[in-house]
Design an enzyme around this catalytic site. Structure first.
Site, PDB file in Angstrom:
ATOM      1  CG  HIS A 119      -1.746   1.254   1.350  1.00 11.72           C
ATOM      2  ND1 HIS A 119      -1.700   2.010   2.495  1.00 11.72           N
ATOM      3  CD2 HIS A 119      -2.568   1.899   0.502  1.00 11.72           C
ATOM      4  CE1 HIS A 119      -2.493   3.070   2.335  1.00 11.72           C
ATOM      5  NE2 HIS A 119      -3.025   3.029   1.142  1.00 11.72           N
ATOM      6  CG  HIS A 171      -2.335   2.983   6.011  1.00 10.12           C
ATOM      7  ND1 HIS A 171      -1.047   3.106   5.531  1.00 10.12           N
ATOM      8  CD2 HIS A 171      -2.728   4.216   6.379  1.00 10.12           C
ATOM      9  CE1 HIS A 171      -0.684   4.380   5.600  1.00 10.12           C
ATOM     10  NE2 HIS A 171      -1.679   5.071   6.111  1.00 10.12           N
TER      11      HIS A 171
END
Length: 172
Positions: A102, A120
């Site tokens: 990510h 995250h």
């Protein structure tokens, strides 16, 4: 006597020529071109690198190493059961890049078959080729291909399946 070329005739002629040229060029290019890799994957020649003894890799603590270069942190783990692509005497050792796909944050192995990103909250399944389970990531965790040398009892890193975060190619 000159004939007037109509717009319709111009387009018929030019499209016929374009198709002919395109077919010829495509035929030449296809004969010489290598097959394209699957999108999101890289297929490059990698150096072989010994990462250590298979006996040093256990199920609780990830075995840390760098591959294919010093800027690429990776972790090898022993899952305790044979998995597809697993290495070692029991075919249960797998390795992955520890950079989340990510945003490149470090992922941690939880000892239960999952790599987790603390930034995250993306999660990746170590038993299923680094498949993304949940979170912000949209790509699987890059898998390090391993090879077991039974004579020496060592594990070698021999390639990467997937693109390491922040790279245009895995080998600089």
């Amino acid at each position: 006597m000159s004939e007037k070329l109509t717009r319709r005739d111009f387009f018929k002629i030019s499209s016929t020529v374009a198709v002919g040229v395109g077919t010829t060029v495509t035929g030449i290019g296809a004969a010489q071109a290598a097959p394209l890799p699957e999108p999101g994957r890289t297929v490059l020649p990698y150096p072989s690198k010994s990462i250590g003894k298979a006996s040093a890799i256990n199920g609780k603590t990830p075995y840390m190493f760098n591959y294919p270069d010093a800027a690429s942190p990776c972790a090898a783990v022993k899952l305790g059961k044979p998995v597809e692509g697993g290495a070692g005497p029991d075919r249960d050792i797998v390795a992955y890049s520890t950079l989340c796909t990510h945003m490149g944050c470090p992922v941690q192995y939880d000892g239960q078959g999952t790599f987790k990103c603390g930034c995250h909250f993306s999660q990746f399944d170590a038993e299923k080729g680094g498949q993304m389970i949940c979170g912000q990531a949209t790509e699987n965790l890059p898998r390090i291909h391993l090879q077991y040398n039974s004579g020496a009892g060592t594990i070698d890193a021999i390639g990467v399946d997937g693109l390491i975060y922040g790279r245009q190619s895995n080998i600089l």
